[in-house]
Design an enzyme around this catalytic site. Structure first.
Site, PDB file in Angstrom:
ATOM      1  N   ARG A  26       2.341   3.246  -6.053  1.00 33.96           N
ATOM      2  CA  ARG A  26       3.001   4.400  -6.657  1.00 33.96           C
ATOM      3  C   ARG A  26       3.776   5.177  -5.595  1.00 33.96           C
ATOM      4  O   ARG A  26       3.715   4.869  -4.410  1.00 33.96           O
ATOM      5  CB  ARG A  26       1.995   5.312  -7.361  1.00 33.96           C
ATOM      6  CG  ARG A  26       0.965   5.966  -6.455  1.00 33.96           C
ATOM      7  CD  ARG A  26       0.073   6.893  -7.254  1.00 33.96           C
ATOM      8  NE  ARG A  26      -0.752   7.731  -6.383  1.00 33.96           N
ATOM      9  CZ  ARG A  26      -1.421   8.795  -6.790  1.00 33.96           C
ATOM     10  NH1 ARG A  26      -1.365   9.167  -8.060  1.00 33.96           N
ATOM     11  NH2 ARG A  26      -2.137   9.505  -5.951  1.00 33.96           N
ATOM     12  N   ASP A  47      -2.486  -2.359  -2.192  1.00 35.24           N
ATOM     13  CA  ASP A  47      -3.034  -1.033  -2.502  1.00 35.24           C
ATOM     14  C   ASP A  47      -4.502  -1.154  -2.891  1.00 35.24           C
ATOM     15  O   ASP A  47      -4.936  -2.199  -3.404  1.00 35.24           O
ATOM     16  CB  ASP A  47      -2.252  -0.404  -3.659  1.00 35.24           C
ATOM     17  CG  ASP A  47      -2.265   1.117  -3.634  1.00 35.24           C
ATOM     18  OD1 ASP A  47      -3.365   1.691  -3.739  1.00 35.24           O
ATOM     19  OD2 ASP A  47      -1.195   1.721  -3.506  1.00 35.24           O
ATOM     20  N   ASP A  73      -7.503  -2.254   1.810  1.00 36.65           N
ATOM     21  CA  ASP A  73      -8.043  -1.032   2.389  1.00 36.65           C
ATOM     22  C   ASP A  73      -7.493  -0.953   3.803  1.00 36.65           C
ATOM     23  O   ASP A  73      -7.948  -1.685   4.692  1.00 36.65           O
ATOM     24  CB  ASP A  73      -9.571  -1.076   2.402  1.00 36.65           C
ATOM     25  CG  ASP A  73     -10.196   0.145   3.074  1.00 36.65           C
ATOM     26  OD1 ASP A  73      -9.448   1.049   3.504  1.00 36.65           O
ATOM     27  OD2 ASP A  73     -11.442   0.186   3.187  1.00 36.65           O
ATOM     28  N   ASN A 100       3.297   2.262   4.679  1.00 37.37           N
ATOM     29  CA  ASN A 100       3.612   3.429   3.861  1.00 37.37           C
ATOM     30  C   ASN A 100       2.383   4.228   3.442  1.00 37.37           C
ATOM     31  O   ASN A 100       2.484   5.432   3.197  1.00 37.37           O
ATOM     32  CB  ASN A 100       4.372   2.968   2.612  1.00 37.37           C
ATOM     33  CG  ASN A 100       4.450   4.027   1.544  1.00 37.37           C
ATOM     34  OD1 ASN A 100       5.188   5.002   1.658  1.00 37.37           O
ATOM     35  ND2 ASN A 100       3.665   3.862   0.474  1.00 37.37           N
ATOM     36  N   TYR A 165      -3.111  15.842   9.462  1.00 37.86           N
ATOM     37  CA  TYR A 165      -1.884  15.148   9.071  1.00 37.86           C
ATOM     38  C   TYR A 165      -0.887  15.139  10.221  1.00 37.86           C
ATOM     39  O   TYR A 165      -0.291  14.097  10.540  1.00 37.86           O
ATOM     40  CB  TYR A 165      -1.286  15.821   7.843  1.00 37.86           C
ATOM     41  CG  TYR A 165      -0.135  15.065   7.224  1.00 37.86           C
ATOM     42  CD1 TYR A 165      -0.347  13.831   6.604  1.00 37.86           C
ATOM     43  CD2 TYR A 165       1.163  15.574   7.235  1.00 37.86           C
ATOM     44  CE1 TYR A 165       0.703  13.132   6.018  1.00 37.86           C
ATOM     45  CE2 TYR A 165       2.220  14.888   6.661  1.00 37.86           C
ATOM     46  CZ  TYR A 165       1.980  13.669   6.053  1.00 37.86           C
ATOM     47  OH  TYR A 165       3.022  12.975   5.480  1.00 37.86           O
TER      48      TYR A 165
END
Length: 251
Positions: A26, A47, A73, A100, A165
Site C-alpha cells: 500500500r 510485505d 519481515d 520502501n 524516525y
C-alpha cells in the site's frame, strides 16, 4: 553549435527486469509496484500484509502486468534471505531493490519506549541493510543492479516527537551513500530518494486532520523512481529530493 542526439540505446529498457518493493502492499509501495509493472518489470510485492500484497499482485496481473506477492519481515535477515531465494527460483535474477518499508512513532523522547525505538530502527534502518546485503551478491554476479532507498526530508531537517524516525532516516541516508561507493565497482547503482510528504496511510492514518493540499500524490514519487531506473548505464543519480509544491518541512 553542436547538437547532441540521444540514441535509443542510451536509455535502458526496463522490460523483463525484476524488482523487489518492500512495504509494497500500500501507499508509495503500491504506487511503485503499479508504476514499475506498467513499465514492463516483473514486480515482487514484498510485505508482511500478505493478503493486501496478494490483492495488489492480482490487480496488476489483471491489467496485463507481472507481479507476485511474497511475505517479508524486513526486520529479519532470515526472512530477507528467504525472499531472495524465492525470487531467484522464480526469475533467476534480481535487478532492482526498492527499500520502501517504513514506520514512525510520534512520541517525545521522554515518552518513547525502548521497544518503540528499536522497532523504528529495525524497520527503517536495519531492514534496508538486511535486504541490500541479501541482494548485493546476486546483483554483482548478474553484472549489476539498482538499489533505491526511500529516505525522507527527516534525514535533512528535524522536528519534535520524531527522534527515532529522524535517527533511522539520517542513518539510512548515510548507509545508502556508503553502499553507493561499494556498489559502483560492481555496476550496482544506489540512490537515496529523499521524498517529502505524500497522501499515503503513513501520514493520513496518524494525522487525519492534516492539510492534504500540502502533500504529493505517491504516484508522482513512483514516477520519479521509474525515472531513476531509466538513466543511461554510465550514469547514476546518487541522491534526489522530490517534494510537494507546498512541502511544510522544507523551504
Amino acid at each position: 553549435m553542436q547538437t547532441l542526439t540521444k540514441t535509443a540505446n542510451s536509455i535502458p529498457s526496463l522490460n523483463g527486469k525484476v524488482a523487489i518493493v518492500t512495504g509494497g502492499a500500500r501507499g508509495l509501495g503500491a504506487a511503485t509496484c503499479q508504476c514499475l509493472a506498467t513499465a514492463g518489470l516483473n514486480v515482487v510485492v514484498a510485505d508482511l500484509r500478505h493478503e493486501l500484497a496478494s490483492d495488489l499482485a492480482q490487480e496488476i496481473g489483471a491489467s496485463s502486468g507481472s507481479a507476485m506477492a511474497l511475505n517479508l519481515d524486513v526486520t529479519s535477515p532470515t526472512s530477507a534471505a528467504a525472499l531472495l531465494d524465492q525470487v531467484l527460483d522464480r526469475y533467476g535474477r534480481i535487478d532492482v531493490l526498492i527499500n520502501n518499508a517504513g514506520i514512525d512513532v510520534t512520541e517525545s523522547v521522554e515518552d518513547l519506549t525502548h521497544d518503540q525505538w528499536q522497532q523504528v530502527i529495525n524497520v527503517n534502518l536495519n531492514g534496508p541493510f538486511y535486504m541490500s546485503k541479501a541482494v548485493f551478491p546476486a546483483m554483482r554476479e548478474n553484472g549489476g543492479g539498482h538499489i533505491i532507498n526511500i529516505v525522507s526530508t527527516a534525514a535533512k531537517r528535524a522536528w519534535a516527537n520524531a527522534s527515532a524516525y529522524h535517527a533511522s532516516k539520517w542513518g539510512l541516508l548515510g548507509f545508502s551513500q556508503a553502499l553507493h561507493v561499494e556498489g559502483r565497482p560492481h555496476n550496482i547503482k544506489v540512490t537515496s530518494l529523499i521524498a517529502g510528504g505524500m497522501r499515503t496511510p503513513f501520514l493520513l492514518e496518524r494525522f487525519p486532520d492534516i492539510d492534504q493540499t500540502t502533500l504529493q500524490d505517491p504516484a508522482n514519487v513512483a514516477e520519479t523512481i521509474r525515472y531513476l531506473l531509466m538513466q543511461p548505464p554510465g550514469t547514476v543519480i546518487s541522491e534526489m529530493m522530490v517534494l510537494p509544491m507546498k512541502e511544510t518541512s522544507w523551504p
